[in-house]
Structures are given as C-alpha cells and as structure tokens.
Design an enzyme around this catalytic site. Structure first.
Site, mmCIF file in Angstrom:
data_model
loop_
_atom_site.group_PDB
_atom_site.id
_atom_site.type_symbol
_atom_site.label_atom_id
_atom_site.label_comp_id
_atom_site.label_asym_id
_atom_site.label_seq_id
_atom_site.Cartn_x
_atom_site.Cartn_y
_atom_site.Cartn_z
ATOM 1 N N LEU A 76 20.695 5.347 -2.065
ATOM 2 C CA LEU A 76 21.622 5.905 -3.050
ATOM 3 C C LEU A 76 20.967 6.845 -4.052
ATOM 4 O O LEU A 76 21.613 7.297 -4.993
ATOM 5 C CB LEU A 76 22.351 4.764 -3.774
ATOM 6 C CG LEU A 76 23.187 3.864 -2.850
ATOM 7 C CD1 LEU A 76 23.826 2.737 -3.638
ATOM 8 C CD2 LEU A 76 24.222 4.657 -2.082
ATOM 9 N N CYS A 77 19.687 7.152 -3.835
ATOM 10 C CA CYS A 77 18.999 8.124 -4.701
ATOM 11 C C CYS A 77 19.401 9.541 -4.317
ATOM 12 O O CYS A 77 19.570 9.856 -3.144
ATOM 13 C CB CYS A 77 17.479 8.003 -4.553
ATOM 14 S SG CYS A 77 16.755 6.725 -5.560
ATOM 15 N N HIS A 78 19.488 10.391 -5.318
ATOM 16 C CA HIS A 78 19.727 11.802 -5.066
ATOM 17 C C HIS A 78 18.430 12.457 -4.597
ATOM 18 O O HIS A 78 17.348 12.046 -5.001
ATOM 19 C CB HIS A 78 20.212 12.496 -6.350
ATOM 20 C CG HIS A 78 21.550 12.032 -6.800
ATOM 21 N ND1 HIS A 78 21.721 10.895 -7.563
ATOM 22 C CD2 HIS A 78 22.786 12.533 -6.575
ATOM 23 C CE1 HIS A 78 23.010 10.725 -7.805
ATOM 24 N NE2 HIS A 78 23.677 11.702 -7.216
ATOM 25 N N MET A 112 12.876 6.710 -10.250
ATOM 26 C CA MET A 112 12.655 6.158 -8.910
ATOM 27 C C MET A 112 11.538 6.913 -8.191
ATOM 28 O O MET A 112 10.757 6.315 -7.442
ATOM 29 C CB MET A 112 13.942 6.184 -8.077
ATOM 30 C CG MET A 112 15.038 5.287 -8.627
ATOM 31 S SD MET A 112 14.524 3.575 -8.949
ATOM 32 C CE MET A 112 14.007 3.049 -7.337
ATOM 33 N N GLU A 113 11.434 8.199 -8.442
ATOM 34 C CA GLU A 113 10.359 8.986 -7.836
ATOM 35 C C GLU A 113 9.000 8.563 -8.381
ATOM 36 O O GLU A 113 8.023 8.429 -7.626
ATOM 37 C CB GLU A 113 10.615 10.475 -8.070
ATOM 38 C CG GLU A 113 11.746 11.051 -7.244
ATOM 39 C CD GLU A 113 13.164 10.643 -7.691
ATOM 40 O OE1 GLU A 113 14.109 10.906 -6.943
ATOM 41 O OE2 GLU A 113 13.328 10.077 -8.793
ATOM 42 N N ASP A 127 -3.888 -0.729 2.296
ATOM 43 C CA ASP A 127 -4.115 -0.426 3.714
ATOM 44 C C ASP A 127 -5.563 -0.024 3.977
ATOM 45 O O ASP A 127 -6.166 -0.462 4.957
ATOM 46 C CB ASP A 127 -3.177 0.686 4.176
ATOM 47 C CG ASP A 127 -3.436 1.081 5.618
ATOM 48 O OD1 ASP A 127 -3.343 0.197 6.495
ATOM 49 O OD2 ASP A 127 -3.744 2.260 5.873
#
Length: 149
Positions: A76-78, A112-113, A127
């Site tokens: 739902l992120c743009h 969010m980014e 990792d």
C-alpha cells in the site's frame, strides 16, 4: 476521538490512500537500526577480511536500493521519486548502527523508505556475517524524525 487507520477503506478492505489533494512538499525521514555482533566479527569487518567482501559498503548500497524499491515491496506504499537516499553503517563497540535519511518532494512521506533502507542494510550485514557469527541480533529499528516543508 477514535483514530481510524488510513489504509482501511469504508468497506473494511485494504486501500491505498488517495494523496492527490495534498500539495507537493519537501519531505525528509530519518530512521536507524542496530545489529549486535561479536568482537571477532567486528574485527573481520574493520579489517575487510570477510569472504563476501566489504560489509559496510555493501550494506549501504543494499539500503539505498531497498529505499528506492519500497513501493514495490510494501503493497500500500506509494511509489515515490526520491531526491536523496543516504544510508550509513557505522561500527560501534558491540555492533553496527545503520542510519538512513531519505528526501523527496511529493505528496506523501518517506518514512517507509527510510525504514526499509535501514532494515535491508541490517539484513545484508547479517547475510554477509552469518558464516562467522551465529549470535547476531538485529533490533531497535525505528523512525527518528520526519519533516515536511
């Protein structure tokens, strides 16, 4: 006053927020996270002796890439045109702190980014070090600041 989740529509289904009415503004978000590492692992990283290569630079690049792809990873992120992504992986006494700053001019925020960039950088460190450190722990990923001008 009851708070309403912005990504849930009137039909109680997930919905991408309509930001078309919002003005273009410069938006900045800063996030950070931490990965705890054994002293021996930190020494290998600082001496650039990890078999997979330069851990800090690889993590920073992975974080930049993830920030740019956030709209593809989170449903739902743009999708945003980012002006700047700065991911820094800094060794500390007991691990590595990753800080991410993201800037864009747009109609919605970039938190969010910033969070995605930090998380991916931390996962990349994990990792690259998993063969030598089974006690690693990722934690404390959080948004430090967000602004709009």
């Amino acid at each position: 006053m009851e708070k309403k989740l912005s990504h849930i529509g009137s039909d109680n289904r997930p919905s991408m927020v309509d930001v078309s009415h919002k003005p273009q503004q410069k938006r900045t978000a800063v996030a950070e996270g931490f990965i705890a590492l054994q002293p021996e692992t930190l020494e290998l990283i600082s001496d650039n002796r990890m078999k997979k290569g330069n851990v800090l630079l690889t993590a920073e690049l992975a974080g930049i890439h993830a920030a740019k792809k956030t709209g593809e990873m989170i449903p739902l992120c743009h999708t945003l045109l980012l002006s700047k992504v700065d991911i820094k992986a800094t060794p500390e006494a007991d691990g590595i702190r990753v800080t991410g700053t993201v800037v864009c001019t747009g109609q919605t925020g970039v938190e969010m980014e910033a969070l995605s960039g930090v998380a991916q950088a931390l996962l990349t460190i994990y990792d690259m070090c998993k063969a030598v450190d089974q006690a690693m722990e990722i934690g404390a990923i959080k948004l430090l600041n967000k602004t709009k001008e």
